[in-house]
Each structure stands twice: as C-alpha cells, then as structure tokens.
Design a protein around this motif. Structure first.
Motif, mmCIF file in Angstrom:
data_model
loop_
_atom_site.group_PDB
_atom_site.id
_atom_site.type_symbol
_atom_site.label_atom_id
_atom_site.label_comp_id
_atom_site.label_asym_id
_atom_site.label_seq_id
_atom_site.Cartn_x
_atom_site.Cartn_y
_atom_site.Cartn_z
ATOM 1 N N ASP A 1 0.826 -1.214 0.000
ATOM 2 C CA ASP A 1 0.000 0.000 0.000
ATOM 3 C C ASP A 1 0.860 1.264 0.000
ATOM 4 O OD1 ASP A 1 -2.419 -1.153 -0.231
ATOM 5 O OD2 ASP A 1 -2.907 -1.131 1.907
ATOM 6 N N LYS A 2 2.104 1.124 0.487
ATOM 7 C CA LYS A 2 2.996 2.286 0.511
ATOM 8 C C LYS A 2 3.570 2.594 -0.879
ATOM 9 C CE LYS A 2 3.141 3.304 4.905
ATOM 10 N NZ LYS A 2 2.334 4.466 5.266
ATOM 11 N N VAL A 3 3.509 1.605 -1.781
ATOM 12 C CA VAL A 3 4.069 1.816 -3.119
ATOM 13 C C VAL A 3 3.115 2.722 -3.910
ATOM 14 C CG1 VAL A 3 4.831 0.715 -5.256
ATOM 15 C CG2 VAL A 3 5.164 -0.440 -3.058
ATOM 16 N N PRO A 4 3.626 3.813 -4.480
ATOM 17 C CA PRO A 4 2.731 4.742 -5.173
ATOM 18 C C PRO A 4 2.161 4.210 -6.496
ATOM 19 C CG PRO A 4 5.002 5.538 -5.231
ATOM 20 C CD PRO A 4 5.004 4.318 -4.371
ATOM 21 N N SER A 5 2.851 3.247 -7.141
ATOM 22 C CA SER A 5 2.320 2.725 -8.411
ATOM 23 C C SER A 5 1.259 1.664 -8.137
ATOM 24 C CB SER A 5 3.432 2.062 -9.222
ATOM 25 O OG SER A 5 4.406 3.003 -9.535
ATOM 26 N N PRO A 6 0.237 1.597 -8.993
ATOM 27 C CA PRO A 6 -0.781 0.556 -8.820
ATOM 28 C C PRO A 6 -0.190 -0.846 -9.015
ATOM 29 C CG PRO A 6 -1.529 2.279 -10.318
ATOM 30 C CD PRO A 6 -0.077 2.510 -10.085
ATOM 31 N N ILE A 7 -0.493 -1.745 -8.069
ATOM 32 C CA ILE A 7 0.009 -3.129 -8.129
ATOM 33 C C ILE A 7 -1.167 -4.079 -7.970
ATOM 34 C CG2 ILE A 7 1.412 -4.883 -6.925
ATOM 35 C CD1 ILE A 7 3.225 -2.675 -5.974
ATOM 36 N N PHE A 8 -1.154 -5.184 -8.735
ATOM 37 C CA PHE A 8 -2.168 -6.230 -8.541
ATOM 38 C C PHE A 8 -1.472 -7.577 -8.600
ATOM 39 C CE2 PHE A 8 -2.173 -7.727 -12.914
ATOM 40 C CZ PHE A 8 -1.725 -6.619 -13.612
ATOM 41 N N TYR A 9 -2.099 -8.582 -8.010
ATOM 42 C CA TYR A 9 -1.550 -9.943 -8.176
ATOM 43 C C TYR A 9 -2.684 -10.929 -8.339
ATOM 44 C CZ TYR A 9 -1.993 -9.653 -3.037
ATOM 45 O OH TYR A 9 -2.444 -9.441 -1.771
ATOM 46 N N LYS A 10 -2.372 -11.983 -9.097
ATOM 47 C CA LYS A 10 -3.401 -12.925 -9.529
ATOM 48 C C LYS A 10 -2.905 -14.353 -9.378
ATOM 49 C CE LYS A 10 -5.738 -10.370 -13.006
ATOM 50 N NZ LYS A 10 -6.170 -10.478 -14.387
ATOM 51 N N ASP A 11 -3.868 -15.300 -9.423
ATOM 52 C CA ASP A 11 -3.457 -16.701 -9.433
ATOM 53 C C ASP A 11 -3.157 -17.127 -10.869
ATOM 54 O OD1 ASP A 11 -5.850 -17.185 -10.733
ATOM 55 O OD2 ASP A 11 -6.892 -17.843 -8.919
ATOM 56 N N ILE A 12 -2.763 -18.399 -11.037
ATOM 57 C CA ILE A 12 -2.346 -18.811 -12.386
ATOM 58 C C ILE A 12 -3.501 -18.843 -13.378
ATOM 59 C CG2 ILE A 12 -0.226 -20.113 -11.921
ATOM 60 C CD1 ILE A 12 -1.919 -22.615 -11.765
ATOM 61 N N TRP A 13 -4.735 -18.805 -12.845
ATOM 62 C CA TRP A 13 -5.877 -18.794 -13.773
ATOM 63 C C TRP A 13 -6.305 -17.368 -14.124
ATOM 64 C CZ3 TRP A 13 -5.690 -22.086 -9.497
ATOM 65 C CH2 TRP A 13 -5.405 -23.403 -9.822
ATOM 66 N N GLY A 14 -5.576 -16.445 -13.571
ATOM 67 C CA GLY A 14 -5.879 -15.054 -13.904
ATOM 68 C C GLY A 14 -6.922 -14.423 -13.006
ATOM 69 N N CYS A 15 -7.210 -15.073 -11.859
ATOM 70 C CA CYS A 15 -8.170 -14.470 -10.940
ATOM 71 C C CYS A 15 -7.434 -13.567 -9.948
ATOM 72 C CB CYS A 15 -8.919 -15.553 -10.152
ATOM 73 S SG CYS A 15 -10.023 -16.477 -11.201
ATOM 74 N N CYS B 1 -4.624 -6.440 -4.444
ATOM 75 C CA CYS B 1 -4.018 -5.276 -5.081
ATOM 76 C C CYS B 1 -3.641 -4.270 -4.000
ATOM 77 C CB CYS B 1 -4.998 -4.644 -6.066
ATOM 78 S SG CYS B 1 -6.445 -3.956 -5.266
ATOM 79 N N ASN B 2 -3.005 -3.202 -4.376
ATOM 80 C CA ASN B 2 -2.666 -2.196 -3.363
ATOM 81 C C ASN B 2 -3.633 -1.007 -3.436
ATOM 82 O OD1 ASN B 2 -1.776 -0.940 -5.642
ATOM 83 N ND2 ASN B 2 0.247 -0.378 -4.846
ATOM 84 N N LYS B 3 -3.440 -0.067 -2.533
ATOM 85 C CA LYS B 3 -4.324 1.102 -2.450
ATOM 86 C C LYS B 3 -4.282 1.921 -3.740
ATOM 87 C CE LYS B 3 -5.540 3.518 1.729
ATOM 88 N NZ LYS B 3 -5.276 2.551 2.822
ATOM 89 N N ALA B 4 -3.058 2.079 -4.274
ATOM 90 C CA ALA B 4 -2.901 2.878 -5.485
ATOM 91 C C ALA B 4 -3.725 2.286 -6.628
ATOM 92 C CB ALA B 4 -1.424 2.949 -5.878
ATOM 93 N N PHE B 5 -3.782 0.948 -6.715
ATOM 94 C CA PHE B 5 -4.555 0.279 -7.753
ATOM 95 C C PHE B 5 -6.051 0.575 -7.570
ATOM 96 C CE2 PHE B 5 -6.806 -3.285 -9.670
ATOM 97 C CZ PHE B 5 -6.115 -3.512 -10.849
#
Ligand SMILES: Nc1ncnc2c1ncn2[C@@H]1O[C@H](COP(=O)(O)OP(=O)(O)OP(=O)(O)O)[C@@H](O)[C@H]1O
Ligand SMILES: [Mg+2]
Length: 505
Positions: free
Chosen positions: A23-37, A41-45
C-alpha cells in the motif's frame, strides 16, 4: 491448539505487513493466481481504477470482460496474459477512475512457491501519459525545425527573386499608362500574389534556427484591435472586443504575435461560413504556482471564441501539427505557426471546442516586467522622395538594376557594387551619402565585414543593411554592428523610401 493460534497470528501479521508494504508503493500493483483471478491489489490500484479490492478478489478476466462498458476494469483486464503467468511488459491504454484515458506500461512477473512452482503473477502499472504527451510535443517541434532548415536554405534566393518581382511591378505601376485601368489591375493582381508569396516565406522562416522573436515591451491593445479588424474585413463575420482597461504590458515580437492572432481569427471566420460573431477578450491573470507548461507569474490571456462548426475530439489532438488540415485549400500551417511562436514567447495556447457550437482558443503571454512607452506610428503608405548619392551593394544583377530604378525615381543618384571589395574601393575614391549593403554575398565579402572596413574609412557612414534573412541577429541588432538602418527583403518602394529618409535625415 496454542501453537496453531500462535501460527495463525504470525500469518495474520505477515499478511498485514505485506499489505501495508504494497500500500505504501505509489504505483498501482495487482496480483493474480495462475488462472488469472485476482488475489489482491494495493491502495494505489484501487484509487487508480476506482475499485475495491474485496470486490475484485476471485474475479477473473472472463467474469469481468462480460460487460466491458460498465466495468471500469475491462481495459486493465484485457492486458493480462489470460491464464499464462509469466514475465511480460506491454504498453496499452486504460480508463482511469477520473474518466480519462491513460497510457500505461504494465509489467508482470511470475509468483512461485517455495518449490519454484508458479502460483500466479504480480503486475505493476506505470502511467506514462505525461511522457507520451511530452514526446509528441518534441516530435512536433522537430518537424517544425526541419521545415525551418528547408526555409532557411531557400530564403536567400527566394527573397531576392521576390524583391526583383515586387520592385519591377511597383515601377511598372508608376511608369505604366495610368489611364489603362486594365494594366493597373493586372499589375495589382501580380503584386498581391507576390506579397502572398513573401508572407509565406516569412511564415516559414519563423521556424528556422535563430527564428527567435525580436521582442519589445508594448501594450497588446492596438495590435489586437487592428489585427482582428484587418483579418475580418470584407468577410461575413463580425466581432466583439472586450479588453481589460488595466491590461499588463507584454514583451513580444509584434509581427509574430499579430500573425498568431490573425491565424486564429481567420480560422474562426472560416469555421463560420454563414457568418457569426468572433468574440475576442483580453484580461490579466496571475498564476500562483506552476500550471502545466506555464511558470507562476503574471500573464495576459487572449481568448478568441467563435460560433462555428467546432472541432471533433479526434481532431483536437492534431490541429497544432504542421500540415494537419481539414480544408480543401488549407496548408495546415496556421496553428503550427501559432504554437511555435507562442512557445518561443514562453506562453501557452490552448483550445476548447464543441461540435456544432463553437471553438475557443486561449493564448497566454507572460506580462512584461517593465511598462512600455508609447511610440509614434509611422505611416507605411507614404512614398518619400529625396536626393543624394547612394551606393548599392548586391550580388544580384536583377536587384541592382531594380533598386537603381526605384532610387532614381525617388530622386537619388545611384552607383552599384557587386560585393564588399568593390564597395570599399568605390567608397574610398568617392564618399556616398548613404550605402545599402546586402548581408549575404555568396563567395564574397558580405555586409557585416564590409561595414567594419567602411567605418574605418568613414566613422559617420550612413549604412543600411538589407537581407532576406529577417531573423539574422544582425538584422535585429543592426545598430550594434554599425548600421543606421535595416530593410528586409523583399521590400516595397514605400519601405525603402522611408528607411533612406530616416537614415539620411
Ligand atoms: N476555429 C476553428 N473551428 C473549427 N475548426 C478549426 C478552427 N481552428 C482550426 N480548426 C481546425 O484545425 C485545422 C488546422 O488549422 P490550421 O490553421 O493549422 O490550418 P488550416 O486553417 O487548415 O490551413 P492554413 O494553413 O491555411 O491556416 C483546420 O483545418 C480545422 O480543421
Ligand atoms: Mg488556418
């Protein structure tokens, strides 16, 4: 039991730490499982796309892309490599939560478990919208500069040719039988065409290296009023002018700014083929902080508003590009020139438009630090005769002969030199009342060097520098180089008569 609780707490803490960290990272970040779900994500996202992470969890692109119009994420999702976690970097555009379309680079990297098995992937969104805008601007400027190189290359020859044509037309009008209206009209048409060609070369020369504006501190009031009235004369459009009474002075190149106003007003008129009103307003504005390309400080704004056809969103982005035109007879240079000139004045030009309703251009110009002194206007239409001996130095035979005819007509006697060497030896044996020196003599001594030698012979020499390179520094700083006057080729008979009169009086 206790160990289990302890472990659970440890996991909770780790998760909390991890979430706080991203959440401290200013760029939007997301993460997913191998099926794309989505796993998180972080606050910026969340802020960037206007979504809540708990609503996102477990959704895959397939769930979301179903109704792309309604889902703010549909764009972002389509970037994902569906179902194939891996490293990747790609550029695309997505819709920001504020509704704007943003240029982004998405970088993805696989996530693996302790055994190195892929369990998903993480992605970062880098917004490069501003970089792309700046790049576009750079390309635009460099296109204009290459145009300037071309213009600079042909200006010398072209302006010499035009000087000869204009001069000869002027003489033909004088000596031709005044009673034959037809002849006069034909000559006038030819003259108008040559003047248009002259204006076009000047416009192109603005882009050339050293095409920096020759500025002076002045009020914009008269310039604005005259230019608007002149540009709309004889058209179906009328205008309203509204200028603040306490307008700041500006430090501008009068000709260039008048060209800017003229181009915009002309476009406004052309956008209203059945007539209408062009509203021109000027007022003071103070910016407290940096605003886009503008620094904090005092400015005047000039807004030019029409009731014309408007500009489509698709075109808005391109109207300042050189050669962009939607008109059958347009060259697409008008606004490119405006943009270039305003940029050279440390100002800004912006536009707003609604199709079918109208367009408003707003020009920002920095206020001058000193107030201007009113100066008397010269009448450019009066032809002034005179007498005395003039030496004309020019490498072109056609120019020498044409200038000779004009000067004789005005009452002067004239001698000619084809380069600096010849001018020096002639002046040494017989001083002249004034000399007109061409700045550039290919393969010979030009005006700049010649004047140095001439001043050694006669420190009080009355010399005029003449050139088709209106933006050569010598042309704007001619006094510093020892000249008493300046004349830009191609010139009219009125202009040369008035410069000579000024210098010799
Ligand atoms: N006031 C306006 N209303 C509607 N469209 C405009 C207006 N001003 C500019 N445009 C659009 O922007 C384009 C570019 O304008 P620009 O002045 O650079 O070139 P042009 O007018 O087409 O040609 P020229 O070189 O003769 O000026 C125009 O062709 C037109 O589509
Ligand atoms: Mg135009």
């Amino acid at each position: 039991m206790a160990a289990g609780r302890e472990r659970n707490r440890y996991v909770q803490e780790q998760l909390h730490f991890f979430q706080t960290l991203i959440d401290k990272v200013p760029s939007p970040i997301f993460y997913k499982d191998i099926w794309g779900c989505y796993l998180g994500c972080n606050k910026a996202f969340e802020e960037y796309l206007g979504v809540k992470r708990n609503e996102l969890m477990g959704l895959s692109e397939i769930d979301i892309v179903k109704d792309p119009q309604k889902n703010p994420l549909h764009c972002a999702i389509s970037l994902d490599i569906s179902g194939h976690p891996g490293s990747g970097k790609y550029e695309t555009s997505i819709n920001h939560s504020d509704g704007s379309e943003r240029n982004v680079i998405i970088e993805e990297a696989p996530l693996t478990d302790l055994n190195g098995i892929a369990i998903g992937f993480v992605g970062v969104i880098n917004d490069i919208t501003e970089i792309r805008v700046a790049e576009k601007e750079r390309v635009r400027v460099s296109k204009l500069e290459s145009l300037g190189v071309l213009a600079g290359g042909i200006a010398h020859d072209f302006n010499n040719i035009l000087t000869t044509i204009l001069g000869n037309i002027a003489l033909a009008k004088i000596y031709g039988d005044v009673n034959t209206d037809k002849l006069q009209r034909l000559l006038e048409n030819a003259e108008q065409a040559a003047i248009r060609a002259k204006d076009l070369t000047r416009e192109l020369l603005i882009f050339s290296k050293g095409g920096s504006p020759v500025k002076k501190v002045m009020s914009i009031r008269d310039l604005l009023e005259n230019t608007v009235a002149f540009s709309l004369a004889g058209t179906a459009a009328n205008y309203e002018l509204d200028m603040a009474s306490d307008l700041f002075s500006v430090e501008i190149d009068e000709n260039q700014i008048s060209q800017v106003i003229g181009n915009i007003v002309l476009n406004a008129e052309q956008a209203m083929p059945h007539g209408g009103t062009v509203r021109v307003a000027a007022e003071n504005v103070t910016l407290d902080s940096v605003n886009g390309p503008l620094n904090a400080g005092d400015y005047i704004t000039i807004s030019i508003k029409d009731q014309g056809i408007g500009i489509s969103e698709k075109h808005l982005d391109m109207i300042f590009d050189p050669y962009f035109t939607t008109k059958e007879k347009g060259s697409g240079l008008g606004l490119a020139i405006c943009h270039f000139i305003i940029q050279k004045h440390q100002g800004h030009i912006g536009v707003e438009s609604t199709l079918g309703v109208g367009t408003t251009f707003v020009v920002y110009l920095p206020a001058a630090e000193v107030k201007h002194k009113a100066e008397e206007q010269k009448d450019k239409t009066v032809m002034m005769s005179g007498h005395g001996k003039i030496l004309v130095m020019d490498d072109e035979e056609t120019i020498r002969s044409m200038v000779g005819d004009i000067l004789q007509y005005l009452g002067y006697t004239v001698d000619f030199a084809k380069d600096g060497e010849e001018a020096l030896s002639m002046y040494a044996s017989r001083p002249y009342d004034a000399v007109i020196l061409d700045l550039t003599i290919p393969g010979g001594m030009g005006g700049k060097e010649t004047i140095e030698h001439l001043r050694a012979i006669d420190p009080a020499i009355k010399a005029i520098v003449s050139s088709g390179y209106c933006n050569d520094p010598i042309m704007s700083d001619y006094r510093q180089y020892g000249f008493k006057g300046v004349i830009v080729k191609p010139y009219t008979i009125h202009e040369i008569s008035s410069v000579l009169r000024d210098v010799m009086s």
